[in-house]
Design an enzyme around this catalytic site. Structure first.
Site, mmCIF file in Angstrom:
data_model
loop_
_atom_site.group_PDB
_atom_site.id
_atom_site.type_symbol
_atom_site.label_atom_id
_atom_site.label_comp_id
_atom_site.label_asym_id
_atom_site.label_seq_id
_atom_site.Cartn_x
_atom_site.Cartn_y
_atom_site.Cartn_z
ATOM 1 N N PHE A 129 45.868 42.415 55.450
ATOM 2 C CA PHE A 129 47.191 42.291 56.077
ATOM 3 C C PHE A 129 48.218 42.789 55.077
ATOM 4 O O PHE A 129 48.339 42.226 53.978
ATOM 5 C CB PHE A 129 47.404 40.813 56.410
ATOM 6 C CG PHE A 129 48.718 40.430 57.034
ATOM 7 C CD1 PHE A 129 48.905 40.498 58.409
ATOM 8 C CD2 PHE A 129 49.747 39.912 56.249
ATOM 9 C CE1 PHE A 129 50.104 40.085 58.993
ATOM 10 C CE2 PHE A 129 50.940 39.500 56.820
ATOM 11 C CZ PHE A 129 51.120 39.588 58.189
ATOM 12 N N GLY A 135 59.047 44.586 45.987
ATOM 13 C CA GLY A 135 60.364 43.950 45.934
ATOM 14 C C GLY A 135 60.641 42.979 47.055
ATOM 15 O O GLY A 135 61.734 42.432 47.152
ATOM 16 N N SER A 138 58.952 36.723 50.187
ATOM 17 C CA SER A 138 59.403 35.777 51.206
ATOM 18 C C SER A 138 60.364 36.418 52.206
ATOM 19 O O SER A 138 60.412 36.035 53.369
ATOM 20 C CB SER A 138 60.082 34.574 50.539
ATOM 21 O OG SER A 138 59.164 33.881 49.712
ATOM 22 N N TRP A 162 50.244 42.690 46.680
ATOM 23 C CA TRP A 162 49.601 41.381 46.833
ATOM 24 C C TRP A 162 48.691 41.341 48.071
ATOM 25 O O TRP A 162 48.706 40.366 48.810
ATOM 26 C CB TRP A 162 50.627 40.250 46.903
ATOM 27 C CG TRP A 162 51.643 40.252 45.804
ATOM 28 C CD1 TRP A 162 52.987 40.359 45.946
ATOM 29 C CD2 TRP A 162 51.391 40.155 44.394
ATOM 30 N NE1 TRP A 162 53.596 40.332 44.718
ATOM 31 C CE2 TRP A 162 52.645 40.211 43.743
ATOM 32 C CE3 TRP A 162 50.230 40.040 43.618
ATOM 33 C CZ2 TRP A 162 52.767 40.139 42.360
ATOM 34 C CZ3 TRP A 162 50.360 39.982 42.244
ATOM 35 C CH2 TRP A 162 51.606 40.027 41.637
ATOM 36 N N ILE A 343 40.437 12.701 35.082
ATOM 37 C CA ILE A 343 39.251 11.841 35.147
ATOM 38 C C ILE A 343 38.141 12.394 34.252
ATOM 39 O O ILE A 343 37.412 11.641 33.588
ATOM 40 C CB ILE A 343 38.770 11.700 36.607
ATOM 41 C CG1 ILE A 343 39.772 10.847 37.397
ATOM 42 C CG2 ILE A 343 37.369 11.084 36.680
ATOM 43 C CD1 ILE A 343 39.538 10.818 38.897
ATOM 44 N N GLU A 369 51.095 33.157 51.771
ATOM 45 C CA GLU A 369 51.384 32.879 53.188
ATOM 46 C C GLU A 369 52.551 31.914 53.353
ATOM 47 O O GLU A 369 52.569 31.051 54.225
ATOM 48 C CB GLU A 369 50.128 32.405 53.919
ATOM 49 C CG GLU A 369 49.082 33.511 54.005
ATOM 50 C CD GLU A 369 47.973 33.249 54.975
ATOM 51 O OE1 GLU A 369 48.242 32.732 56.067
ATOM 52 O OE2 GLU A 369 46.822 33.559 54.634
#
Length: 386
Positions: A129, A135, A138, A162, A343, A369
Site C-alpha cells: 500500500f 514529506g 499523517s 515507508w 520481570i 497506520e
C-alpha cells in the site's frame, strides 16, 4: 495459556477453525523461525505459499476468487495468532490483506478482482500500500506524487516512503494526485503490478523492530499504468485510502494483542522458573501486580479489536471502535513488553531471551497506520459526530 481462552465472543465454527488453524501453523512453522527472522532481517518467503494453502493469505477474499471467504473477526484472530509467534510475519500478512486485498474487494472492478485476487490469496503474489511519502505521513492529503493522463494510460511520477512489504511486493495500491491544489479532492487510487518499467525500490530500511517485515521506498519515474488501473472513481482516491486505513487498524490492533500476549507468556514462564529470596518470583506481590495489569489490558484490547471487527462484518459504523482498538492495543503491547523485561530483570535486556524483541516489535504499533496521537483525534472527532 488458560487466560487466552477467557474470550467470551460467540465464534462461529468457521471462525474457531480459522483461529485454531492459524495457531497450529504459527506454533509449528512460524515460531521456530522467529529468532532468525529478527536477527537476520530475514523475509520468510517460504511461508507465503504455505499460508496461502491454508487460507491465511486470502482469509477475507471471497471463495469465487480463491480465498477462504472468512469474516473480519476470523481474520483478526489469524493475525493475533501469527503475531504472537512472530510480529514480522503478522504484519506481512496484515498489510497484504488489510491494505492491498481489502480495497480491491471493496472498490475494484470485476476485471481487477479476477486479475489480482487469486494470486494474492494463494500467496503467489504479495501486496503493499503506497500512500506515505518522504514529506507526508499523517497528512495524507498533502501527497506530491502526480498522475496525468496520456491517451488511455496514466503516467505516475513521485516517491512513496515507508512501504511495508515494499521490497518484496508484487502488487501495489497506489495513491497519486491529479492536482496538488485540490488537496484530498485531487487524489486518485490505482492497483497495479510492480514489475512495470520505471519503478525502482529503495534500500531496505534497517529498523528497530519487525525486522523481517521488509520496508522501503518505491519511486515512479514516468511510469505508465495501463487503462483499467484506476481503483474506484477519478479523484475519489482519498476515500479509498481512509476507508482502507480504518479497516487496517483492526489488523494492527490484532498484531499488538499478539505481541502483548507473547510478552506475557514469556514473563509468566520465566517468573515460574526464577527464584529470588527463597521462592519463585511469581509468588512476589510486585510481580503478580505486573501480571494482573498485563492480562487485564490484553483481554480488554482483544475485546475492543474483536468488537470493531464484528461491527465491520455487520456493516455497522466501526471507525471509532477500530481507532480505539488500535490505540489501546498498541499502548498495551508497549506496556506489556516493558513489564515483561522488568520481570526478566537483566535477562530481559539480552538477546538470549525474546523479551527485548517484543519491546522493539511493539513500538511500531503506536506509529504505523495512524499514530496514537492521530487515533486520539479520530476517536474524539467521531464521538462528537455521534
Amino acid at each position: 495459556m488458560v487466560w487466552r481462552d477467557s474470550i467470551a465472543f460467540d465464534l462461529s465454527e468457521e471462525e474457531n477453525f480459522a483461529c485454531e488453524t492459524a495457531r497450529a501453523f504459527a506454533e509449528k512453522e512460524v515460531a521456530p523461525l522467529a529468532a532468525k527472522i529478527d536477527r537476520d532481517h530475514y523475509f520468510p518467503r517460504e511461508l507465503l505459499p504455505k499460508m496461502g494453502a491454508l487460507g491465511l493469505m486470502g482469509a477475507i477474499v471471497p471463495q469465487e476468487y480463491g480465498g477462504a471467504g472468512l469474516s473480519t473477526l476470523a481474520y483478526a484472530l489469524i493475525i493475533e495468532e501469527l503475531s504472537a509467534a512472530c510480529a514480522s510475519t503478522g504484519i506481512i500478512v496484515s498489510a497484504h490483506t488489510s491494505l492491498c486485498i481489502s480495497p480491491i474487494i471493496e472498490f475494484g472492478t470485476d476485471e481487477q478482482k479476477e486479475r489480482f485476487l487469486p494470486k494474492l490469496a494463494s500467496g503467489e503474489a504479495l501486496g503493499c500500500f503506497a500512500l506515505s511519502e518522504p514529506g507526508t505521513g499523517s497528512d495524507a492529503a498533502a501527497i506530491k506524487t502526480t498522475v496525468r493522463r496520456e491517451g488511455d494510460e496514466f503516467v505516475i511520477s513521485g516517491t512513496k516512503n515507508w512501504i511495508t512489504n515494499g521490497p518484496e511486493a508484487d502488487v501495489c495500491i497506489l495513491f497519486a494526485t491529479s492536482d496538488t491544489s485540490k488537496g484530498n479532492k485531487g487524489i486518485c487510487a490505482f492497483v497495479h503490478d510492480l514489475s512495470l518499467p520505471g519503478i525502482s525500490r529503495g534500500k531496505r530500511e534497517d529498523k528497530l523492530g519487525i525486522r523481517g517485515s521488509p520496508t522501503s521506498s518505491i519511486t515512479y519515474d514516468n511510469v505508465r499504468l495501463p487503462k483499467g488501473s484506476m481503483l474506484y472513481d477519478e479523484n475519489r482516491g482519498f476515500l479509498v485510502a481512509m476507508n482502507t486505513l480504518n479497516g487496517g487498524r483492526i489488523g494492527v490492533a490484532a498484531q499488538a494483542v499478539g505481541i502483548a500476549r507473547s510478552a506475557l507468556d514469556d514473563a509468566l514462564k520465566y517468573s515460574k522458573e526464577r527464584k529470588a529470596f527463597g521462592k519463585n518470583i511469581c509468588e512476589h506481590q510486585s510481580i503478580q501486580n505486573y501480571i494482573a495489569d498485563m492480562v487485564c489490558h490484553i483481554d480488554s484490547s482483544r475485546y475492543l479489536t474483536l468488537d470493531a471487527a464484528k461491527r465491520k462484518d455487520g456493516k455497522r459504523s466501526f471507525i471509532r471502535q477500530a481507532a480505539m482498538a488500535k490505540l489501546f492495543a498498541s499502548e498495551t503491547a508497549m506496556m506489556c513488553a516493558v513489564k515483561g523485561i522488568q520481570i526478566h530483570g537483566g535477562y530481559g535486556y539480552v538477546t538470549d531471551y525474546p523479551a527485548e524483541r517484543h519491546l522493539r516489535d511493539a513500538k511500531i504499533t503506536e506509529i504505523y497506520e495512524g499514530t496514537s496521537e492521530i487515533q486520539r483525534v479520530l476517536i474524539a472527532t467521531q464521538l462528537l459526530k455521534e
